[in-house]
Design a protein around this motif. Structure first.
Motif, short mmCIF file in Angstrom:
data_model
loop_
_atom_site.label_atom_id
_atom_site.label_comp_id
_atom_site.label_asym_id
_atom_site.label_seq_id
_atom_site.Cartn_x
_atom_site.Cartn_y
_atom_site.Cartn_z
N GLN A 1 -11.46 -14.08 -1.78
CA GLN A 1 -11.89 -15.47 -2.01
C GLN A 1 -10.78 -16.29 -2.66
OE1 GLN A 1 -14.60 -16.99 -0.89
NE2 GLN A 1 -15.17 -15.06 0.08
N SER A 2 -10.06 -15.67 -3.60
CA SER A 2 -8.96 -16.38 -4.28
C SER A 2 -7.88 -16.76 -3.28
CB SER A 2 -8.35 -15.50 -5.38
OG SER A 2 -9.33 -15.07 -6.28
N ALA A 3 -7.55 -15.82 -2.37
CA ALA A 3 -6.52 -16.09 -1.37
C ALA A 3 -6.95 -17.18 -0.40
CB ALA A 3 -6.19 -14.80 -0.62
N LEU A 4 -8.27 -17.25 -0.14
CA LEU A 4 -8.79 -18.26 0.79
C LEU A 4 -8.88 -19.64 0.16
CD1 LEU A 4 -11.66 -16.22 2.52
CD2 LEU A 4 -9.56 -17.05 3.61
N THR A 5 -8.88 -19.69 -1.19
CA THR A 5 -9.08 -20.98 -1.87
C THR A 5 -7.81 -21.48 -2.56
OG1 THR A 5 -9.96 -19.75 -3.78
CG2 THR A 5 -11.56 -20.67 -2.24
N GLY A 6 -6.66 -21.18 -1.96
CA GLY A 6 -5.44 -21.83 -2.42
C GLY A 6 -4.57 -21.07 -3.39
N HIS A 7 -4.88 -19.79 -3.68
CA HIS A 7 -4.02 -19.01 -4.56
C HIS A 7 -3.19 -18.02 -3.74
CE1 HIS A 7 -7.56 -20.13 -7.07
NE2 HIS A 7 -6.62 -20.38 -7.97
N LEU A 8 -1.99 -17.73 -4.24
CA LEU A 8 -1.19 -16.66 -3.64
C LEU A 8 -1.46 -15.40 -4.44
CD1 LEU A 8 0.91 -15.90 -1.49
CD2 LEU A 8 2.70 -16.41 -3.16
N VAL A 9 -2.03 -14.38 -3.77
CA VAL A 9 -2.48 -13.16 -4.45
C VAL A 9 -1.57 -11.99 -4.05
CG1 VAL A 9 -4.38 -11.53 -4.76
CG2 VAL A 9 -4.87 -13.98 -4.50
N PHE A 10 -1.00 -11.34 -5.05
CA PHE A 10 -0.23 -10.10 -4.83
C PHE A 10 -1.08 -8.94 -5.33
CE2 PHE A 10 2.84 -13.44 -5.39
CZ PHE A 10 3.85 -13.18 -4.48
N THR A 11 -1.20 -7.89 -4.52
CA THR A 11 -2.02 -6.77 -4.98
C THR A 11 -1.62 -5.48 -4.27
OG1 THR A 11 -4.28 -6.03 -5.42
CG2 THR A 11 -3.89 -7.15 -3.32
N THR A 12 -2.15 -4.36 -4.77
CA THR A 12 -1.90 -3.06 -4.15
C THR A 12 -3.24 -2.38 -3.85
OG1 THR A 12 -1.91 -1.67 -6.14
CG2 THR A 12 0.13 -2.82 -5.64
N VAL A 13 -3.20 -1.47 -2.90
CA VAL A 13 -4.37 -0.66 -2.59
C VAL A 13 -3.86 0.70 -2.11
CG1 VAL A 13 -4.59 -1.37 -0.18
CG2 VAL A 13 -6.63 -0.71 -1.43
N HIS A 14 -4.62 1.75 -2.37
CA HIS A 14 -4.20 3.09 -1.93
C HIS A 14 -4.63 3.31 -0.48
CE1 HIS A 14 -3.60 5.24 -6.05
NE2 HIS A 14 -3.03 4.07 -5.99
N ALA A 15 -3.65 3.45 0.39
CA ALA A 15 -3.91 3.78 1.80
C ALA A 15 -2.64 4.37 2.37
CB ALA A 15 -4.34 2.54 2.58
N ASN A 16 -2.74 5.02 3.52
CA ASN A 16 -1.58 5.73 4.07
C ASN A 16 -0.61 4.83 4.83
OD1 ASN A 16 -2.10 8.32 3.11
ND2 ASN A 16 -3.61 8.68 4.73
N ASN A 17 -1.16 3.84 5.54
CA ASN A 17 -0.28 2.93 6.29
C ASN A 17 -0.95 1.56 6.40
OD1 ASN A 17 -2.11 3.03 8.58
ND2 ASN A 17 -1.24 5.05 9.03
N THR B 1 0.82 -1.21 0.00
CA THR B 1 0.00 0.00 0.00
C THR B 1 0.86 1.26 0.00
OG1 THR B 1 -1.79 1.13 1.17
CG2 THR B 1 -0.14 0.06 2.53
N GLY B 2 0.29 2.33 -0.46
CA GLY B 2 0.99 3.61 -0.52
C GLY B 2 0.33 4.49 -1.55
N PRO B 3 0.71 5.77 -1.62
CA PRO B 3 0.10 6.68 -2.60
C PRO B 3 0.60 6.39 -4.01
CG PRO B 3 1.83 7.80 -1.37
CD PRO B 3 1.70 6.44 -0.76
N THR B 4 0.03 7.06 -5.01
CA THR B 4 0.47 6.92 -6.39
C THR B 4 1.94 7.30 -6.50
OG1 THR B 4 -1.73 7.55 -7.12
CG2 THR B 4 0.02 7.67 -8.76
N GLY B 5 2.70 6.49 -7.24
CA GLY B 5 4.10 6.80 -7.47
C GLY B 5 5.02 6.42 -6.33
#
Length: 572
Positions: free
Chosen positions: A412-428, A329-333
């Motif tokens: 749901q994907s992470a709960l059913t056996g997949h390793l999920v990499f992702t990002t989200v905009h948040a401060n901490n 997580t973190g801001p754009t850029g």
């Protein structure tokens, strides 16, 4: 009288030990079928490098070889030359003597071009040899494009120009000076200058003073030039709209588009955002230089990002888990996508099916299926993600979670056996939890799926060539949120500014991170909806180093400055 016969370049390369004799038949065969010369074929095939070719040419033509490493062009000499000459004729001016201009070139056999250059400059030339790659590096780092930009901007102070839609989007130094339309000339020069200065974005802003062009370099905005007259705002924005295939007549609503240009031999993508303002319209152009990204990505690892070794060990353990979710997580850029690319590069063995969905795909990863989002055609993150799950993946990367539907499928994907990499905009790391719960995700499912959350920022690295040691009083350190005892005995630096860093005092950026590994105790606290203060205390006890502490570590190591860490992180 005996005529002098020049030795062949092949003979010289073999004699120098640069070229193996058994390669000669293959090169001679290619000479007949291509228009390239002997040396060019050798470099293209990887038999020799451009420095070895330059040394052989200097011997063949009996000319001096010059090493251009760390060479900086003299501004005084540059000002005495036509601004486009060095690009058009691909040479580096070394020295101006009363008798001649000393220049470095890579091809001394092109006599016609050298004659043309002598005529243009109206002075004799003294030729030296340098490698093609070294000349290109010096020209890229030089002031040429900036000088053209200054000259074009000065023209704009004096005359009003009408917009024209002519021109193919192929930018070289030659097209900049040859193009008859001042508008096209200004836009092309701005793009070229921004690339040379390592900018990630170009901002075109309108205000009372006029039209300002700014570059974002290492995350901070710098003026490209003095403001130009507001009369030129509409034609420049129209030019960008034409290039991005947007509606020229629509000026009241935001518009987003993209275009691609060829800059020399590189293809570069640009994303354009047009926004109505009280003075007309503003524009921001995001530069996606995939070739530069590719160069940065070669040998990419988490160490290269500047992440602390302690955090790398913890993160490596989490990206090798069989399933679950790894959130950045973190801001754009703030380098979130680059971190995920580095993680995927490290775990890519060929044994797992890895699929990514991104907007846009910024860099092609070998052995990974990458899907670009296309919302106009109906391919959103959520729709693409559903299809990905039918494609039998082991590991999935989602460019960004923007809506509840994508968040739900990811969990749901992470709960059913997949390793999920992702990002989200948040401060901490703690704000992320609130974001997901606000999207309507069940807290129990979310924390069960989550392996770790990593908050990230990028701090500018102080330029090592011009940085100056500085001593702060305890009061100044305390006001800046730094415990004087922590930095006792360490050498702290402040930014100064030199040619190498564009007089900014900083060159490049380094990542600071805050990594929260989820354990059973933390999961129970989150489900129990305890206060953020209690959660932070439990995280600190679990070994989490917060962003501010990570930034102070960079300060103590001499990598950055007090001013920079206070710009990027909160003083607590």
């Amino acid at each position: 009288m005996q005529s002098y016969k020049r030795r062949t370049i092949g003979t010289i390369l073999v004699e120098r030990g640069s070229l193996a004799p058994d390669k000669l038949p293959s090169i001679v065969d290619q000479l007949a079928s291509t228009k390239q010369r002997f040396g060019e074929i050798c470099v293209r095939e990887g038999f020799i490098d451009s420095d070895q070719l330059a040394l052989a040419l200097s011997e063949q033509f009996n000319l001096n070889y010059v090493d251009l490493t760390d060479f900086k062009m003299s501004e005084e000499i540059l000002n005495a030359l036509p601004p486009d000459a060095i690009y058009r004729f691909h040479f580096v001016p070394l020295e101006m003597t009363p008798e001649a201009l000393v220049v470095a070139i890579s091809d001394p056999s092109d006599v016609i071009k050298l004659d043309e250059l002598e005529l243009l400059l109206d002075r004799p030339l003294q030729i030296c040899i340098a490698s093609e790659s070294a000349i290109a590096t010096v020209l890229k780092a030089g002031e040429g494009a900036r000088r053209v930009l200054r000259e074009v901007s000065e023209d704009f102070m004096l005359q009003l120009v009408k917009e024209t839609d002519r021109g193919e989007e192929v930018i070289t130094a030659e097209t900049i000076t040859d193009d008859t339309s001042p508008i096209i000339k200004l836009v092309n020069t701005t793009l070229m200058d921004a690339l040379n200065r390592r900018a990630s974005d170009i901002h075109i802003e309108t205000g009372h003073e006029g039209l300002a062009i700014k570059y974002r370099i290492d995350g901070v905005l710098y003026m490209a030039n003095d403001p130009i007259d507001l009369h030129f705002q509409a034609p420049i924005i129209s030019r960008l709209k034409v290039m991005s295939e947007l509606d020229i007549s629509e000026r009241r609503i935001p518009q987003d588009g993209r275009f691609k240009i060829r800059f020399g031999v590189k293809s570069i993508d640009f994303r354009v955002s047009i926004m109505p303002s009280s003075f007309g319209e503003d524009a921001v152009i995001r530069i996606l230089d995939k070739e530069s990204i590719a160069n940065d990505m070669q040998g990419l690892s988490l160490e290269n990002l500047g992440i602390n070794e302690r955090e790398i060990k913890r993160l490596r353990k989490k990206i090798r888990e069989p399933y679950g979710m790894v959130l950045v997580t973190g801001p754009t850029g703030s380098g979130k996508t680059t971190t995920l690319y580095a993680a995927l590069t490290e775990i890519q063995t060929g044994e797992d099916k890895i699929i990514t969905i991104e907007d846009p795909v910024e860099y092609m990863l070998r052995g990974v299926l990458q899907i670009p989002v296309n919302e106009k055609k109906g391919l959103t993150f959520a729709k693409g993600l559903r299809s990905i799950l039918r494609h039998d993946p082991d590991k999935i990367m989602i460019g960004e979670i923007r809506d509840p539907e994508t968040a739900q499928i990811a969990v749901q994907s992470a709960l059913t056996g997949h390793l999920v990499f992702t990002t989200v905009h948040a401060n901490n790391v703690f704000d992320v939890i609130g974001r997901f719960i606000h999207m309507g995700i069940d807290p129990y499912n979310f924390v069960s799926s989550l392996n770790c959350v990593m908050a990230q920022r990028l701090v500018r690295k102080v330029c090592r060539k011009c940085r100056k040691p500085v001593q702060y009083s305890d009061n100044v350190l305390l006001e800046g949120g730094v415990d004087p005892e922590l930095v006792r005995g360490a050498t702290l630096y402040e930014a100064n500014g030199c040619e190498d860093c564009n007089n900014t005092g900083y060159r490049g950026r380094s990542a600071i991170v805050e990594l929260l590994e989820l354990n059973d105790h933390l999961r129970d606290l989150i489900i129990g909806k305890v206060t953020a203060t209690q959660l932070k205390q439990a995280a600190r006890e679990a070994g989490v180093i917060f962003l501010r502490d990570s930034a102070v570590e960079k300060l103590i190591a001499g990598d950055t400055t007090l001013k920079e860490i206070n710009r990027v992180t909160f003083v607590e």
